[in-house]
Every structure is written in C-alpha cells, then in structure tokens.
Design a protein around this motif. Structure first.
Motif, PDB file in Angstrom:
ATOM      1  N   TYR A   1     -62.055 -44.749  -6.690  1.00  0.00           N
ATOM      2  CA  TYR A   1     -60.864 -43.919  -6.536  1.00  0.00           C
ATOM      3  C   TYR A   1     -60.974 -42.693  -7.445  1.00  0.00           C
ATOM      4  N   CYS A   2     -60.323 -41.610  -7.022  1.00  0.00           N
ATOM      5  CA  CYS A   2     -60.260 -40.421  -7.862  1.00  0.00           C
ATOM      6  C   CYS A   2     -59.062 -39.582  -7.440  1.00  0.00           C
ATOM      7  N   SER A   3     -58.690 -38.644  -8.273  1.00  0.00           N
ATOM      8  CA  SER A   3     -57.643 -37.715  -7.876  1.00  0.00           C
ATOM      9  C   SER A   3     -58.219 -36.730  -6.869  1.00  0.00           C
TER      10      SER A   3
ATOM     11  N   LEU B   1     -61.563 -52.209 -14.051  1.00  0.00           N
ATOM     12  CA  LEU B   1     -61.587 -50.785 -13.737  1.00  0.00           C
ATOM     13  C   LEU B   1     -62.491 -50.056 -14.720  1.00  0.00           C
ATOM     14  N   TYR B   2     -63.401 -49.271 -14.195  1.00  0.00           N
ATOM     15  CA  TYR B   2     -64.253 -48.396 -15.003  1.00  0.00           C
ATOM     16  C   TYR B   2     -63.690 -46.980 -14.861  1.00  0.00           C
TER      17      TYR B   2
ATOM     18  N   VAL C   1     -62.918 -45.557 -11.225  1.00  0.00           N
ATOM     19  CA  VAL C   1     -61.778 -44.646 -11.158  1.00  0.00           C
ATOM     20  C   VAL C   1     -62.112 -43.400 -11.976  1.00  0.00           C
ATOM     21  N   ILE C   2     -62.100 -42.247 -11.334  1.00  0.00           N
ATOM     22  CA  ILE C   2     -62.339 -41.014 -12.071  1.00  0.00           C
ATOM     23  C   ILE C   2     -61.009 -40.513 -12.602  1.00  0.00           C
ATOM     24  N   SER C   3     -60.929 -40.365 -13.906  1.00  0.00           N
ATOM     25  CA  SER C   3     -59.665 -40.065 -14.568  1.00  0.00           C
ATOM     26  C   SER C   3     -59.727 -38.729 -15.302  1.00  0.00           C
ATOM     27  N   HIS C   4     -58.700 -38.476 -16.115  1.00  0.00           N
ATOM     28  CA  HIS C   4     -58.514 -37.200 -16.806  1.00  0.00           C
ATOM     29  C   HIS C   4     -58.192 -37.459 -18.277  1.00  0.00           C
TER      30      HIS C   4
ATOM     31  N   ALA D   1     -66.932 -38.083  -9.081  1.00  0.00           N
ATOM     32  CA  ALA D   1     -67.006 -39.379  -8.397  1.00  0.00           C
ATOM     33  C   ALA D   1     -68.214 -39.448  -7.477  1.00  0.00           C
ATOM     34  N   ARG D   2     -68.417 -38.410  -6.690  1.00  0.00           N
ATOM     35  CA  ARG D   2     -69.535 -38.434  -5.722  1.00  0.00           C
ATOM     36  C   ARG D   2     -70.883 -38.409  -6.436  1.00  0.00           C
ATOM     37  N   THR D   3     -70.955 -37.734  -7.559  1.00  0.00           N
ATOM     38  CA  THR D   3     -72.195 -37.714  -8.338  1.00  0.00           C
ATOM     39  C   THR D   3     -72.515 -39.099  -8.884  1.00  0.00           C
ATOM     40  N   ILE D   4     -71.489 -39.785  -9.402  1.00  0.00           N
ATOM     41  CA  ILE D   4     -71.693 -41.132  -9.948  1.00  0.00           C
ATOM     42  C   ILE D   4     -72.075 -42.106  -8.835  1.00  0.00           C
ATOM     43  N   LEU D   5     -71.380 -42.030  -7.711  1.00  0.00           N
ATOM     44  CA  LEU D   5     -71.658 -42.956  -6.610  1.00  0.00           C
ATOM     45  C   LEU D   5     -73.038 -42.710  -6.000  1.00  0.00           C
TER      46      LEU D   5
END
Length: 221
Positions: free
Chosen positions: A55-57, A7-8, A172-175, A66-70
């Motif tokens: 995945y993201c919240s 997981l990144y 995974v976009i986290s906080h 997430a969309r920017t990274i992808l």
C-alpha cells in the motif's frame, strides 16, 4: 480469526521539497537522484521479505518508492500495490509548499512555542496539527482528529483485505510526519520524536483487528 499482520513502513525516498525544507503534505514533489537511491536501498534490504500486499499514498513520491521496492522484491507472486489517499501525509492546507520553519513559527508562536520541536516538546505532534489548522486562513489544514479519521481508514483497509492471513507481511510506503505521529500514538513514549526518520528507513508495526503495536522504529536508512 484474530490474525496478526506485520507492516513494513518505509518512508519515501528524498524529494526536492525535502532538500528545500518545505512542507509537502498532499503536494507532489519528485524524487531526487538520492531519493531513487533511498528507494533502491530499501528494496535491497527488503528483497527477501515475502510481501502478501503493498500500500502507498497516491502521491508521486510514495508510488515511485513503492514500485522501486517491489521491483527488487523476490516475492512470488508479486504483491499487488494499492494506492489510496488514506495513506497520504498530513494535509497542511494553506501552508503546503511553505518553508517548514516559517509555517511552524506561524502556527506555534501565538502559543509561545515558535518551532515544531518546541510544540512537540511542550504539547504534542497532535497539537501541532491543531495549531496549524488554527493558523490556516482557509481552515483547510487537517487537525489531529481529521488526520486520524482519515489515516485510520487506511489501517481498516488493510485489516479488511480478504487475501491477507495470519502471519502475512505487508509493505506500506509512509511519510515523515506520519511515522512520527504513529510513534507518538503507539510508541508508548519510547522514541525521540524530535528527530525525523530518514528517507528510505524501515519501521515495523504489528496490526491485529484490535490494536497496533510498534515492533521496531528505525530513524536511519
């Protein structure tokens, strides 16, 4: 098969609530120009990582990051993005949008620990969640047990993804508080939890059916 997934975990880009030092939890606060740059920087660093899923919240800041990274990623085919409340930050209840120092003072002062750092040093980040729920006049903030019951469902969702196979990478976009909580739970005491991870920073975890291990914890972007 005992498959292992890497997981990144990327902390979302900077938001206006980050600038104002406010608890944002489940609240939405848009990315700043610097936050967009955080996301683009993470995308550049991760562009050559082949992601099998993402995945993201379901918060604006996480989805935009997430969309920017992808969008910058070279994976073919592109990874599908799944957003879910399982991956949200801690819910701060009545204290959503409150100045962080004020909120943690109200939570910790009755216990002799008037700041988040003091609570973490004497007790734990998990206990900070419990104290905040106690202080919430509506008792709607998540305590530690409630928080992990939700977040663990997110990891179960990844484990149960039939598309994933042994050796795959997942974004995974986290906080910020979630990353600190993960390091407290799985970091074996190796990391400084008094410093929040930077927006756009990348942390790596190993996920198997039975356990989670920290591969690297990067507090800087």
């Amino acid at each position: 098969m005992n498959k292992q997934i890497t997981l990144y975990l990327v902390r979302h880009g900077q938001t206006y609530f980050n600038i104002y030092n406010k608890l944002q939890g489940w609240s939405n606060s848009p990315l700043t120009d610097a936050g967009i740059a955080d996301a683009k920087g993470a995308g550049e660093r991760l562009k050559d990582v082949q992601f099998a899923a993402a995945y993201c919240s379901d918060t604006t800041r996480a989805e935009q990051t997430a969309r920017t990274i992808l969008a910058a990623n070279l994976s073919q085919p592109s990874a599908n993005l799944t957003s879910s409340h399982f991956f949200r930050e801690e819910f701060y209840g009545y204290y959503e949008g409150t100045d962080m120092a004020q909120a943690w003072y109200v939570a910790g002062a009755p216990h002799g620990v008037p700041s988040f750092k003091a609570i973490e040093e004497k007790y734990s980040i998990g206990k900070a969640k419990d104290f905040l729920k106690e202080a919430d006049p509506f008792r709607q903030a998540e305590n530690n047990e409630e928080y992990w019951a939700r977040v663990d469902q997110g990891f179960s969702m990844i484990r149960q993804n039939p598309v994933l196979k042994d050796g795959d990478n997942v974004l995974v976009i986290s906080h910020g508080n979630t990353l600190l909580s993960l390091m407290e739970r799985y970091g074996q005491g190796k990391y400084d939890l008094s410093v929040r991870p930077a927006n756009g920073s990348v942390t790596k975890l190993s996920l198997t059916p039975d356990e989670i291990k920290v591969l690297s914890y990067n507090q800087k972007n």
